[in-house]
Design a protein around this motif. Structure first.
Motif, PDB file in Angstrom:
ATOM      1  N   SER A  91       0.823  -1.225   0.000  1.00  0.00           N
ATOM      2  CA  SER A  91       0.000   0.000   0.000  1.00  0.00           C
ATOM      3  C   SER A  91       0.846   1.258   0.000  1.00  0.00           C
ATOM      4  N   SER A  92       2.139   1.128   0.233  1.00  0.00           N
ATOM      5  CA  SER A  92       3.034   2.296   0.275  1.00  0.00           C
ATOM      6  C   SER A  92       3.425   2.784  -1.121  1.00  0.00           C
ATOM      7  N   VAL A  93       3.200   1.959  -2.157  1.00  0.00           N
ATOM      8  CA  VAL A  93       3.635   2.314  -3.512  1.00  0.00           C
ATOM      9  C   VAL A  93       2.820   3.478  -4.055  1.00  0.00           C
ATOM     10  N   ARG A  94       3.527   4.467  -4.581  1.00  0.00           N
ATOM     11  CA  ARG A  94       2.882   5.644  -5.167  1.00  0.00           C
ATOM     12  C   ARG A  94       3.082   5.725  -6.683  1.00  0.00           C
ATOM     13  N   ASN A  95       4.201   5.190  -7.168  1.00  0.00           N
ATOM     14  CA  ASN A  95       4.531   5.356  -8.584  1.00  0.00           C
ATOM     15  C   ASN A  95       4.915   4.018  -9.212  1.00  0.00           C
ATOM     16  N   ILE A  96       4.243   3.683 -10.320  1.00  0.00           N
ATOM     17  CA  ILE A  96       4.564   2.486 -11.099  1.00  0.00           C
ATOM     18  C   ILE A  96       5.062   2.968 -12.457  1.00  0.00           C
ATOM     19  N   GLY A  97       6.306   2.682 -12.775  1.00  0.00           N
ATOM     20  CA  GLY A  97       6.954   3.258 -13.945  1.00  0.00           C
ATOM     21  C   GLY A  97       6.540   2.638 -15.269  1.00  0.00           C
ATOM     22  N   SER A  98       6.982   3.258 -16.352  1.00  0.00           N
ATOM     23  CA  SER A  98       6.676   2.812 -17.705  1.00  0.00           C
ATOM     24  C   SER A  98       7.262   1.430 -17.963  1.00  0.00           C
ATOM     25  N   ALA A  99       6.433   0.564 -18.558  1.00  0.00           N
ATOM     26  CA  ALA A  99       6.830  -0.802 -18.926  1.00  0.00           C
ATOM     27  C   ALA A  99       7.418  -1.574 -17.753  1.00  0.00           C
ATOM     28  N   SER A 100       7.046  -1.182 -16.529  1.00  0.00           N
ATOM     29  CA  SER A 100       7.653  -1.788 -15.337  1.00  0.00           C
ATOM     30  C   SER A 100       7.334  -3.267 -15.206  1.00  0.00           C
ATOM     31  N   PHE A 101       6.131  -3.693 -15.635  1.00  0.00           N
ATOM     32  CA  PHE A 101       5.756  -5.109 -15.580  1.00  0.00           C
ATOM     33  C   PHE A 101       5.286  -5.598 -16.951  1.00  0.00           C
ATOM     34  N   ALA A 102       5.781  -5.014 -18.020  1.00  0.00           N
ATOM     35  CA  ALA A 102       5.417  -5.451 -19.365  1.00  0.00           C
ATOM     36  C   ALA A 102       6.020  -6.822 -19.668  1.00  0.00           C
ATOM     37  N   SER A 103       5.295  -7.606 -20.442  1.00  0.00           N
ATOM     38  CA  SER A 103       5.763  -8.940 -20.872  1.00  0.00           C
ATOM     39  C   SER A 103       6.066  -9.874 -19.709  1.00  0.00           C
ATOM     40  N   CYS A 104       5.303  -9.757 -18.643  1.00  0.00           N
ATOM     41  CA  CYS A 104       5.371 -10.737 -17.546  1.00  0.00           C
ATOM     42  C   CYS A 104       4.260 -11.761 -17.820  1.00  0.00           C
ATOM     43  N   ASN A 105       4.519 -12.698 -18.691  1.00  0.00           N
ATOM     44  CA  ASN A 105       3.471 -13.526 -19.284  1.00  0.00           C
ATOM     45  C   ASN A 105       2.839 -14.529 -18.327  1.00  0.00           C
ATOM     46  N   ALA A 106       3.485 -14.837 -17.202  1.00  0.00           N
ATOM     47  CA  ALA A 106       2.914 -15.789 -16.247  1.00  0.00           C
ATOM     48  C   ALA A 106       1.923 -15.116 -15.298  1.00  0.00           C
ATOM     49  N   LEU A 107       1.887 -13.806 -15.317  1.00  0.00           N
ATOM     50  CA  LEU A 107       1.005 -13.051 -14.424  1.00  0.00           C
ATOM     51  C   LEU A 107      -0.430 -13.127 -14.945  1.00  0.00           C
ATOM     52  N   THR A 108      -1.371 -13.574 -14.083  1.00  0.00           N
ATOM     53  CA  THR A 108      -2.762 -13.751 -14.524  1.00  0.00           C
ATOM     54  C   THR A 108      -3.718 -12.737 -13.918  1.00  0.00           C
ATOM     55  N   GLU A 109      -3.408 -12.228 -12.718  1.00  0.00           N
ATOM     56  CA  GLU A 109      -4.290 -11.269 -12.054  1.00  0.00           C
ATOM     57  C   GLU A 109      -3.490 -10.081 -11.552  1.00  0.00           C
ATOM     58  N   LEU A 110      -4.163  -8.933 -11.501  1.00  0.00           N
ATOM     59  CA  LEU A 110      -3.509  -7.708 -11.039  1.00  0.00           C
ATOM     60  C   LEU A 110      -4.501  -6.881 -10.237  1.00  0.00           C
ATOM     61  N   ASN A 111      -4.105  -6.551  -9.020  1.00  0.00           N
ATOM     62  CA  ASN A 111      -4.907  -5.676  -8.166  1.00  0.00           C
ATOM     63  C   ASN A 111      -4.002  -4.553  -7.691  1.00  0.00           C
ATOM     64  N   ILE A 112      -4.110  -3.392  -8.333  1.00  0.00           N
ATOM     65  CA  ILE A 112      -3.275  -2.254  -7.951  1.00  0.00           C
ATOM     66  C   ILE A 112      -3.860  -1.620  -6.695  1.00  0.00           C
ATOM     67  N   PRO A 113      -3.070  -1.434  -5.650  1.00  0.00           N
ATOM     68  CA  PRO A 113      -3.613  -0.948  -4.375  1.00  0.00           C
ATOM     69  C   PRO A 113      -3.986   0.534  -4.404  1.00  0.00           C
ATOM     70  N   GLN A 114      -4.864   0.908  -3.486  1.00  0.00           N
ATOM     71  CA  GLN A 114      -5.178   2.329  -3.273  1.00  0.00           C
ATOM     72  C   GLN A 114      -3.897   3.057  -2.851  1.00  0.00           C
TER      73      GLN A 114
END
Length: 656
Positions: free
Chosen positions: A412-435
């Motif tokens: 929950s402390s994350v404020r900034n997610i950079g460009s292409a930071s998790f691009a092409s992570c093909n095994a990732l199936t779900e994503l829940n970005i926190p408030q």
């Protein structure tokens, strides 16, 4: 000693090429030693402006041809040089004084068979068309006069015997890539040239080059696949564009202190490159996030002075950094390489074996607040990551292409997610970005082939473009209620997306935001004002769409290739484009409830052969435009091409 040898080499090249240029008058005077070729051996036509004639064909079989300055009392002003492509006897061609242009007709794909070895050009020459000498495989000698004002693209393509010639200023920086594909090995770019343009020397045979002190910019792919091994960049150079040296044989390059802008892709594709030596501070825009998904294929060393500003140590933008005046080594703690930032610690690299990774909350008593650029990028062994609650920023491309990353739980402390930071992570199936996240960069989760479900939080202040582009199986999306703008290209090429509920407060759908999806219908919320360019372009799946009363703007090709049959625009609509409905072959009826909106003309383009593409009207003209009887402004070129009826007349047509 090496500098002395280099200087002598440069001096010799300059002297030789300048001597060739000074010899132009002597070469031209040699025409007098050959008789003019009889005018009846040429086919010609009168120029439209009445200034003279164009020689368009030679019928004779001489080895030496001297084109006469006059034919039938008319001055020869133009020579159709492409007509000599298949002359198998001619070896030397003299173009007379007075000729101002070498023109080219459409060149077919048939290989040239000309035997021309030498061409002498006049001092009056002003223009040379594209591909003028294309395929002149035996051409060894040609003089280009300084009088040239415009030189077309690829003029020496396929001239495999032409390895040296003088090149005037007009060959450079004119947007035509005049020297692309040439076999010239030694080049001296004359003083006064400020720009080496897009693909200037692409696929050329250059082995050595001297750049002028006036040079300011090296453009995109300027030296693409040139076999050049060394280059001296001049003081005063300010910009090096993307892939400028792709495919060259450079091993080390010194970057002058004057360079203020370059891309981390400027030396992409230089397989043997070992280091860049920067003489000054860090250039601006070294990472160009307009192309966030582009990734260098090699991470060479960056060498800098300890006093240089703008760099970070031990890594800068993911590239290893070494000081030229210090033996300082990278900081390492456990499996992590790191450096200090203003708030704490940046993890700049990972040295471990992968698997389940735990990033510590602190290193040397300071909080870990940042994952650096490309810190884990390309590591295929990483499966899960436990992030510390102290983490605030995940930098650009930090986990890009971690194809084994199966699970992502951001703190929950994350404020900034950079460009292409998790691009092409093909095994990732779900994503829940926190408030609490405030910024999500361009292409942040793009090209994730396994991503199915996404939940996005409220409170994000800055959404980048193309965040989920090409997530081919993404079909379950929850958008935040406070989203005002659906960003550019957000779900572009999401081929499994069949349903999407847009937030009630949405005001704008960005360019290509829902382009190439599986949506067949969509409900637009009241309050929506802008539909961007290509917003709903599809392969015909979208069959119906409601338009809210608040809509003001419809972008270029916004509904291209949809299957909608009718559409009604509110009285408040202010702007549409001529191609807003391009290729809408099922469209039968457009209703405007107010006065005519402004109609923007799609900009004209060339088709690559010098012909203009007509964007003045859609590819279909079968729809009928319905308006109110008192509506104003439905006149002019666009509306005159439409069949216009008054609202209610469709009912009368039905009764009839």
């Amino acid at each position: 000693m090496k500098k002395i040898i280099s200087f002598l080499l440069v001096f010799t090249m300059l002297f030789t090429l300048c001597a060739c240029n000074e010899g132009e008058n002597e070469e031209t005077s040699q025409i007098e030693s050959y008789p003019e070729t009889p005018s009846e051996d040429f086919r010609y036509y009168d120029l439209e402006d009445g200034s003279g004639v164009c020689v368009m064909y030679y019928y004779g079989g001489d080895e030496v041809v001297v084109i006469p300055a006059e034919i039938d009392g008319k001055s020869v002003k133009d020579v159709r040089i492409s007509s000599f492509r298949y002359n198998e006897k001619l070896k030397t061609l003299y173009i007379p004084e007075g000729v101002t242009a070498l023109s080219v007709s459409v060149i077919d794909d048939q290989a040239a068979t000309t035997t021309v070895e030498k061409i002498v050009l006049p001092s009056t020459l002003k223009t040379i068309d594209n591909s003028a000498f294309k395929g002149f495989a035996k051409l060894r000698e040609i003089n280009l006069p300084d009088t040239l004002e415009k030189v077309g693209g690829s003029i020496f393509e396929g001239c495999v015997s032409l390895t040296d010639t003088y090149l005037p200023k007009s060959c450079f920086g004119n947007g035509y890539a005049s020297l692309s594909g040439c076999s010239i090995e030694n080049v001296v770019v004359p003083e006064g040239v400020t720009l080496l343009d897009y693909s200037e020397f692409s696929n050329a045979g250059i082995k050595s080059i001297v750049l002028p002190s006036t040079l300011k910019e090296i453009g995109y792919a300027a030296f693409y696949k040139c076999p050049i091994e060394e280059i001296v960049l001049p003081d005063g150079l300010e910009k090096i564009d993307r892939r400028a040296f792709y495919g060259t044989n450079l091993k080390e390059v010194v970057i002058p202190a004057s360079v203020k802008e370059m891309s981390d892709m400027s030396f992409d594709g230089v397989e043997g490159l070992e280091r860049l030596i920067f003489l000054g501070d860090a250039p601006q825009n070294f990472t160009d996030w307009e192309y966030a998904y582009d990734e260098p294929d090699k991470f060479y060393e960056i060498h800098i002075s300890n006093s240089a500003e703008g760099f970070s140590f031990p890594r800068w933008n993911g590239f290893p950094v070494r000081y030229t005046d210090s033996d300082e080594m990278p900081h390492i703690s456990g499996d992590f390489e790191y450096f200090e930032n203003e708030k704490g610690i940046t993890v700049s690299g990972y040295l471990g074996k992968g698997g389940d990774i735990v990033i510590p909350e602190s290193i040397n008593g300071k909080a870990v607040t940042e994952i650096g650029i490309r810190a884990f990028g390309g590591n295929e062994a990483v499966k899960t990551v436990k992030f510390p609650e102290t983490l605030e920023t995940i930098c650009n491309r930090a986990f890009m292409a971690c194809i084994g990353l199966e699970k992502l739980e951001l703190p929950s402390s994350v404020r900034n997610i950079g460009s292409a930071s998790f691009a092409s992570c093909n095994a990732l199936t779900e994503l829940n970005i926190p408030q609490g996240v405030e910024t999500v960069g361009n292409d942040a989760f793009a090209f994730n082939d396994g991503l199915v479900k996404v939940v996005l939080p409220e409170g994000v202040k800055n959404w980048g473009g193309h965040i989920f582009q090409n997530c081919k199986v993404l079909c379950d999306i929850t958008l935040p209620a406070d989203m005002k703008v659906l960003p550019e290209g957000m779900f572009f090429a999401n081929y499994s997306l069949e349903r999407l509920e847009l937030p009630a407060g949405l005001e704008e759908i960005g360019r290509s935001a829902l382009r190439s999806t599986k949506l067949s219908e969509i409900t637009l919320p009241e309050g929506l004002k802008i539909i961007g360019d290509y917003a709903f372009e599809s392969d015909g799946r979208i069959k119906s769409i409601n338009i809210p009363e608040t809509l003001e703007y419809v972008g270029e090709e916004a509904f291209e290739s949809t299957s909608i049959t009718e559409i009604t625009f509110p009285a408040g609509l202010k702007t549409i484009w001529t191609w807003s409905f391009n290729c809408c072959y099922n469209l039968e009826k457009i209703t405007f409830l107010g006065d005519a909106p402004e109609v923007k003309m799609t900009s004209e383009e060339e088709d690559g052969y010098g012909y203009s593409i007509d964007y003045s009207f859609p590819n279909n003209t079968d729809f009928v435009v319905y308006i109110n009887e008192n509506a104003q402004g439905f006149e002019g070129d666009f509306w005159n091409r439409c069949e216009i009826k008054y609202i209610g007349e469709e009912n009368e047509d039905t009764l009839e």
